[in-house]
Design a protein around this motif. Structure first.
Motif, PDB file in Angstrom:
ATOM      1  N   ARG A   1      80.930  16.390  -6.162  1.00 16.23           N
ATOM      2  CA  ARG A   1      81.586  15.391  -5.427  1.00 16.23           C
ATOM      3  C   ARG A   1      81.956  14.087  -6.354  1.00 16.23           C
ATOM      4  O   ARG A   1      82.911  13.652  -6.268  1.00 16.23           O
ATOM      5  CB  ARG A   1      80.670  14.724  -4.454  1.00 16.23           C
TER       6      ARG A   1
ATOM      7  N   LEU B   1      85.301  15.096  -7.584  1.00 16.90           N
ATOM      8  CA  LEU B   1      86.260  15.075  -6.713  1.00 16.90           C
ATOM      9  C   LEU B   1      86.614  13.666  -6.464  1.00 16.90           C
ATOM     10  O   LEU B   1      87.714  13.184  -6.303  1.00 16.90           O
ATOM     11  CB  LEU B   1      85.917  15.707  -5.341  1.00 16.90           C
TER      12      LEU B   1
ATOM     13  N   GLU C   1      87.960  20.961  -4.955  1.00 20.56           N
ATOM     14  CA  GLU C   1      88.566  20.361  -3.884  1.00 20.56           C
ATOM     15  C   GLU C   1      88.701  20.995  -2.967  1.00 20.56           C
ATOM     16  O   GLU C   1      88.271  20.607  -1.608  1.00 20.56           O
ATOM     17  CB  GLU C   1      89.901  19.887  -4.285  1.00 20.56           C
TER      18      GLU C   1
ATOM     19  N   THR D   1      86.335  20.794   0.456  1.00 16.69           N
ATOM     20  CA  THR D   1      86.866  20.407   1.870  1.00 16.69           C
ATOM     21  C   THR D   1      86.632  21.435   2.788  1.00 16.69           C
ATOM     22  O   THR D   1      86.528  21.027   3.977  1.00 16.69           O
ATOM     23  CB  THR D   1      88.598  20.326   1.360  1.00 16.69           C
ATOM     24  N   GLU D   2      86.607  22.658   2.419  1.00 17.35           N
ATOM     25  CA  GLU D   2      86.506  23.702   3.355  1.00 17.35           C
ATOM     26  C   GLU D   2      85.178  23.796   4.036  1.00 17.35           C
ATOM     27  O   GLU D   2      84.858  23.650   5.147  1.00 17.35           O
ATOM     28  CB  GLU D   2      86.552  25.052   2.541  1.00 17.35           C
TER      29      GLU D   2
ATOM     30  N   MET E   1      83.288  20.937   4.422  1.00 15.88           N
ATOM     31  CA  MET E   1      83.198  19.700   5.338  1.00 15.88           C
ATOM     32  C   MET E   1      83.934  19.858   6.575  1.00 15.88           C
ATOM     33  O   MET E   1      83.347  19.985   7.687  1.00 15.88           O
ATOM     34  CB  MET E   1      84.118  18.463   4.704  1.00 15.88           C
ATOM     35  N   VAL E   2      85.069  20.679   6.533  1.00 11.60           N
ATOM     36  CA  VAL E   2      85.781  21.260   7.845  1.00 11.60           C
ATOM     37  C   VAL E   2      85.052  22.289   8.662  1.00 11.60           C
ATOM     38  O   VAL E   2      84.922  22.189   9.814  1.00 11.60           O
ATOM     39  CB  VAL E   2      87.057  21.840   7.469  1.00 11.60           C
TER      40      VAL E   2
END
Length: 125
Positions: free
Chosen positions: A25, A28, A89, A93-94, A96-97
């Motif tokens: 994190r 990122l 990234e 992102t995956e 979180m989604v």
């Protein structure tokens, strides 16, 4: 040097995974870049009040994934190039989604309602 004092550990995920996730994190958010030093394994264990073996396991994972390097004379530091950044990234992102979609489905929100809520929130901030 990367400061781990803001890392709050949970009881759900293995500690070494949480440490690696924290560094990802920071990468990122561009708060950790190539050359950012990490504390020694013993220092990290003391800051987080964890077993030094757990800190070692976290460093080994991060080395295996390629986003930290360790030199016996210098210690461990972050290493990020474009492919590593892109991989981190995509992974974060995956995650979180996936977490959001699972939570939305769990409370039976419709796809249409979720998209509308996302659109409204996105446009308001």
């Amino acid at each position: 040097m990367l400061d781990f004092s803001s890392l709050i550990l949970n009881n759900k995920d293995p500690v070494y995974i949480q440490i690696a996730g924290f560094v990802k994190r920071k990468i990122l958010l561009r708060q950790a870049q190539t050359g950012t030093e990490l504390p020694s394994r013993r220092e990290l264990a003391a800051v987080l009040n964890i077993n030094p073996n757990t800190a070692q396991k976290a460093y080994k994972l991060m080395e295996d994934e390629g986003f930290i390097v360790t030199n016996t004379n210098v210690g461990s530091m972050v290493y990020v190039d474009a492919p590593i950044y892109s991989k981190i990234e995509a992974e974060l992102t995956e995650a979180m989604v996936n977490e959001f979609v699972s939570a939305a489905k769990e409370v039976n929100l419709s796809f249409k309602k979720v998209i509308q809520m996302l659109t409204d929130k996105w446009d308001s901030d």
